[in-house]
Design a protein around this motif. Structure first.
Motif, PDB file in Angstrom:
ATOM      1  N   UNK B 234      41.604  82.878  26.182  1.00  0.00           N
ATOM      2  CA  UNK B 234      42.225  81.795  25.414  1.00  0.00           C
ATOM      3  C   UNK B 234      42.851  80.773  26.356  1.00  0.00           C
ATOM      4  N   UNK B 238      41.535  76.892  26.638  1.00  0.00           N
ATOM      5  CA  UNK B 238      42.441  75.815  26.260  1.00  0.00           C
ATOM      6  C   UNK B 238      42.624  74.839  27.413  1.00  0.00           C
ATOM      7  N   UNK B 242      41.820  70.963  27.738  1.00  0.00           N
ATOM      8  CA  UNK B 242      42.867  69.989  28.090  1.00  0.00           C
ATOM      9  C   UNK B 242      42.483  69.170  29.309  1.00  0.00           C
ATOM     10  N   UNK B 264      44.602  81.072  17.475  1.00  0.00           N
ATOM     11  CA  UNK B 264      45.008  79.796  16.935  1.00  0.00           C
ATOM     12  C   UNK B 264      45.073  78.777  18.065  1.00  0.00           C
ATOM     13  N   UNK B 266      43.062  74.965  19.891  1.00  0.00           N
ATOM     14  CA  UNK B 266      41.996  73.963  19.851  1.00  0.00           C
ATOM     15  C   UNK B 266      40.728  74.422  20.555  1.00  0.00           C
TER      16      UNK B 266
END
Lengths: 351, 415
Positions: B234, B238, B242, B264, B266
């Protein structure tokens, strides 16, 4: 010996017979700064790229190290403040970080306002800190070992309670859109064959984390050195009994310090949980990081925490890129060397 | 004498706490140890493993050969020493004769070594998938009905090279035996097909900040092969998003597993279309798989679709119970009969037939998948192709396979 040495070593203004120690260090510092500036801004020759993987990798590692240091500083400053005043090694400090992160997640998720989450992380943890101080640590005052053991107990219970409430999942605190995206820095990482320069991009959010850490660091320094409460705290660090004897309500000062320290841990939790992620086990990680930072920087010193955080953050990131398998060792090598050369830490006072 | 009384009291309390667990080993129950990661970076994975194991137990209505099944849980944090500590506690304190677990690669190797010191206890793997748990220097009493990490990669290397057209791939993986095995499985095919892997990044398990690692990945690769698990995956994904990463990804088995796909954040945009391979596929429409998904969903906190950890623990627990059933739940002979039964066991799982080779490692079907968005917005692994009955040497003759050498950071290599 020192009496004889003193005149020559402290006469920085006298000219002629070489440099003083201070000037020598200044020169070394200037040289280092020049080398770093060249590394960051010049276009690298091929041989340097070959040694250090690529300029992008190197500069990113340095920047990441500095921003990570910002985060470590936020956590460690509270830890060092509490230790400095109360001689209380609060080993539940990592749990405060994690609890702050979870609270930040819940509030952000429910209200949709990230800033509200940050504020809640600080406020709730400040209250938790006061409660801990008043109901637990005050009862064991003067008994350092028991306080430490109790704080271990609290951290274990807190970790399991948090696991029960938030389960083992990985949470990501959603940052608002104005913090998303990347900044283009005036650092050229490569030149394309057509002569166009490739500039380094860097996530905006991390720059904001660093800025927040600097602002808070300066704020803490100002509070400690320019306000009445700060004066009391500094007096308490030096001689608690004397401070009490001169009519200051020491317990109130303790409560304030605990509130600020715990609140900062909670604040760091929300900020860190947005940059990285929130998951069980983070508590131990940040506790360990802040212990190392504080041991290296010197127990009880805010400036020391900043220096320690910078060293550890840079060591971690550079280690991760250039020798990942042994990267973790680097952190502890720094700690061992510090303990061997200067056991009280870089900015610590010998007691 | 105050100290003395206190010590006595502490002793009394201690005996009070431990005595019941010793007294409860009655004849009408079968005790099974369940070892998984209920703490540390792989907590979510361990929790889902437990759901899988309990699905198998409930399928048998909690009974085997007329005896009640008693599950004793042990928790590790994905480090080998914690796994051995938990296994020790289960075997030496709780007195289990049958143990299912552990979850993660290095843990498997450590527990296998511990198994050698406990010849009367039968160990059945959870989902640990390092190659050398069973391939080199195996333990007589360690069984793996779930396949290993190299087997899980069957078909992926060829698919990435031929169908996706990736010629140059960088890898990012955690620094321990299971990801070595996964990278080995991927590269065995990918390099053979003509692909190149110019850069391999090994990161410590539990690493949070991947941005420096991402910056060090060469810019001219066609894709990045990522074998990270749980929170690590994760975080990487992420930060990759980014940092504006654009190269497509290829997933290790646990990187695009339900444990990651459901988190949870993006992640969706980065993950859609990522090819991977593993022992399960979410959109498998075989009736046995669908029945398993339904049974699994009755477990508290279940994911929309079982992760490969639920699947692995299910298969291994099911095998354990089938073996126990054959011997009437009797392990009083030091488990010898049970181990004979297990070695010969061949049964149908939700993902096809499973049997063991001479090293007690499973031969089973592997699924080539691709991440898609389901109707309800959940990410799912869409079934692309089934690779039938993959064995531990990936179809290569054994002596030739052993010559490839033990998996590690530098083996294999095709820059």
């Amino acid at each position: 010996m020192s009496l004889l040495d003193q005149p020559s070593s402290s006469s920085g203004l006298s000219s002629g017979d070489g440099m003083t120690r201070g000037q020598a260090w200044g020169l070394v510092g200037l040289l280092a700064a020049a080398v770093i500036a060249w590394l960051v801004f010049a276009v690298w020759p091929d041989w340097l790229n070959a040694i250090l993987i690529s300029k992008k990798a190197f500069v990113s590692a340095i920047l990441n190290g500095i921003t990570l240091a910002g985060l470590y500083f936020l956590v460690a400053s509270g830890f060092t403040l509490i230790f400095g005043l109360m001689r209380n090694v609060n080993l539940a400090h990592g749990s405060l970080y994690l609890l702050g992160a979870y609270i930040g997640y819940e509030v952000t998720n429910r209200t949709g306002y990230w800033l509200l989450g940050v504020a809640a992380g600080f406020a709730v943890l400040a209250i938790v800190g006061v409660v801990m101080q008043v109901f637990v640590f005050r009862r064991l005052e003067g008994d350092d070992l028991r306080q430490t053991l109790v704080s271990i107990g609290i951290s274990i219970v807190a970790a399991d309670l948090m696991l029960a409430v938030w389960a083992g999942g990985t949470y990501q605190i959603t940052t608002p859109e104005w913090l998303d995206g990347a900044l283009t820095l005036p650092v050229i990482t490569a030149v394309r064959s057509n002569g166009a320069s490739v500039f380094l991009t860097y996530p905006l959010y991390r720059v904001v984390v660093l800025a927040a850490a600097i602002v808070i660091g300066v704020g803490l320094w100002l509070m400690l050195h320019k306000t009445r409460v700060g004066m009391m705290i500094r007096a308490g660090v030096d001689d608690r009994a004397m401070l009490q004897a001169s009519g200051v309500n020491v317990h109130a000062v303790f409560a304030i310090v605990f509130a600020v320290g715990a609140g900062l841990a909670g604040f760091a939790g929300v900020v860190g949980g947005s940059a990285l992620s929130v998951a069980p086990g983070e508590d131990v990680r940040y506790l360990l990081a802040s212990l190392v930072v504080v041991i290296v920087g010197g127990m009880g010193s805010i400036t020391g925490a900043a220096i320690g955080a910078l060293l550890i953050g840079l060591a971690e990131q550079i280690g991760l890129v250039y020798f990942p398998t042994y990267g973790i060792v680097l952190t502890f090598v720094i700690m061992v060397v510090t303990l061997a050369v200067r056991p009280q830490g870089i900015m610590g006072k010998a007691r | 004498m105050r100290m003395h009384r206190r010590t006595l009291l502490a002793l009394a309390v201690f005996t009070g706490l431990t005595a019941p667990s010793m007294a409860l080993a009655a004849d009408d129950t079968v005790k099974i140890g369940l070892l998984a990661t209920f703490e540390g970076p792989f907590t979510v994975l361990g929790e889902d493993g437990e759901r899988g194991a309990m699905t198998a137990v409930e399928e048998m209505k909690g009974m085997v050969a007329g005896k009640k099944i008693e599950i004793v849980k042990g928790s590790s944090d994905a480090s080998p020493d914690s796994a051995v500590r938990a296994a020790r506690k289960l075997v030496e304190q709780d007195g289990v004769k049958v143990l299912v677990g552990p979850l993660s690669g290095d843990e498997g190797i450590a527990v296998k070594d511990y198994a050698k010191t406990q010849p009367n206890v039968t160990f059945i793997n959870g989902t640990s998938a390092a190659q050398d748990t069973t391939l080199r220097n195996p333990a007589e009493n360690f069984f793996r009905f779930s396949t290993d990490g190299a087997q899980w990669m069957a078909g992926l290397g060829t698919y990435a090279f031929k169908d996706k057209g990736y010629k140059k791939v960088a890898t990012v993986a955690e620094d321990y035996s299971f990801p070595y095995t996964q990278v080995f499985g991927f590269m065995a095919e990918f390099c053979k097909a003509g692909g190149h892997v110019p850069s391999k990044s090994w990161v410590p398990i539990g690493n949070k900040d991947f941005s420096s690692v991402i910056a060090a990945i060469p810019e001219d690769v066609d894709a990045i092969y990522v074998a990270l698990g749980g929170a690590d995956a994760v975080n990487f994904l992420t930060q990759y998003q980014q940092g504006g990463g654009t190269a497509p990804l290829i997933g290790g088995s646990i990187t695009v597993d339900q444990t990651v796909l459901t988190s949870k954040g993006k992640l969706k945009d980065v993950l859609k279309g990522t090819p991977s391979a593993g022992p399960t596929a979410d959109t498998n429409d075989a009736p046995a798989w669908k029945a398993f998904v339904e049974a699994y969903k009755k477990q508290p906190g279940a994911f929309p679709s079982p992760s490969l950890f639920a699947h692995g623990y299910y298969v291994d627990m099911k095998a354990t119970l089938l073996g126990l059933d054959q011997v009437g739940g009797d392990v009083s002979d030091g488990g010898k009969k049970l181990r004979d039964a297990l070695s010969k066991l061949s049964f149908d799982t939700p993902t096809g037939k499973v049997s063991l080779d001479k090293n007690r490692n499973a031969i089973a079907d592997i699924f080539l998948t691709e991440v898609t968005e389901g109707a309800d917005g959940n990410l799912l692994n869409k079934l692309v192709k089934v690779v039938p009955q993959v064995n531990q040497t990936l179809g290569i003759p054994e002596d030739e396979f052993m010559k490839l050498g033990a998996v590690n950071r530098d083996n294999p290599s095709c820059p």
